[in-house]
Design a protein around this motif. Structure first.
Motif, PDB file in Angstrom:
ATOM      1  N   GLN A  13     -23.405  30.244  -2.906  1.00 27.72           N
ATOM      2  CA  GLN A  13     -24.562  29.378  -2.702  1.00 27.72           C
ATOM      3  C   GLN A  13     -24.176  27.923  -2.942  1.00 27.72           C
ATOM      4  OE1 GLN A  13     -27.736  30.872  -5.232  1.00 27.72           O
ATOM      5  NE2 GLN A  13     -28.607  32.009  -3.516  1.00 27.72           N
ATOM      6  N   ALA A  14     -24.922  27.052  -2.297  1.00 27.74           N
ATOM      7  CA  ALA A  14     -24.696  25.622  -2.501  1.00 27.74           C
ATOM      8  C   ALA A  14     -24.807  25.292  -3.995  1.00 27.74           C
ATOM      9  CB  ALA A  14     -25.705  24.812  -1.704  1.00 27.74           C
ATOM     10  N   LEU A  85     -20.144  23.045  -4.404  1.00 24.97           N
ATOM     11  CA  LEU A  85     -19.961  23.318  -2.984  1.00 24.97           C
ATOM     12  C   LEU A  85     -21.217  22.999  -2.191  1.00 24.97           C
ATOM     13  CD1 LEU A  85     -17.833  26.528  -3.346  1.00 24.97           C
ATOM     14  CD2 LEU A  85     -17.194  24.538  -1.968  1.00 24.97           C
ATOM     15  N   THR A  90     -18.348  24.790   4.464  1.00 21.99           N
ATOM     16  CA  THR A  90     -18.097  26.049   5.150  1.00 21.99           C
ATOM     17  C   THR A  90     -16.995  25.863   6.195  1.00 21.99           C
ATOM     18  OG1 THR A  90     -20.341  26.867   4.825  1.00 21.99           O
ATOM     19  CG2 THR A  90     -19.097  27.784   6.673  1.00 21.99           C
ATOM     20  N   VAL A 117     -20.687  28.628   2.585  1.00 21.26           N
ATOM     21  CA  VAL A 117     -21.593  28.087   1.580  1.00 21.26           C
ATOM     22  C   VAL A 117     -22.999  28.120   2.155  1.00 21.26           C
ATOM     23  CG1 VAL A 117     -22.129  26.176   0.053  1.00 21.26           C
ATOM     24  CG2 VAL A 117     -19.753  26.605   0.740  1.00 21.26           C
TER      25      VAL A 117
END
Length: 119
Positions: A13-14, A85, A90, A117
């Motif tokens: 996940q972000a 991230l 990605t 991501v």
């Protein structure tokens, strides 16, 4: 025969973190500048980070302050710690050996590991 094998990619996940690893064989590892590149769908390949054989580091602008490259010459390994991230991180991430500081090209390439991501 030179082999570079990446591992550690996946879905995150972000805001999360991942650590990529690259195992090198078939070369005098300590003599080579190592690096990580990435290529997102529809985009050109770009340099993520480079580490010289002396440990000097270079980072692409999009990852400065978030990613850290390191190497372990005894284990013939290079790592990429990725923090904070973002979805735009990605891409398929490639390990490379013999990364030229002038051209940002490399002599040897791994097959890549996918980092996704999610937002």
């Amino acid at each position: 025969q030179v082999q570079l094998v990446e591992s550690g990619g996946g879905l995150v996940q972000a805001g999360g973190s991942l650590k990529l690893s690259c195992a090198a064989s078939g070369l005098i590892f300590s003599s080579y500048a190592m690096g990580w590149f990435r290529q997102a769908p529809g985009k050109e390949r770009e340099i993520v980070a480079r580490i010289s054989r002396y440990g000097d580091t270079f980072y692409g602008d999009p990852v400065k302050g978030r990613f850290t490259i390191s190497r372990d010459n005894a284990k013939k390994m290079v790592y990429l710690q990725m923090n904070s991230l973002k979805p735009e991180d990605t891409a398929v991430y490639y390990c490379a050996a013999g990364v030229s500081r002038a051209t940002m090209d490399a002599d040897y390439w791994g097959k890549g590991t996918l980092v996704t991501v999610s937002s």
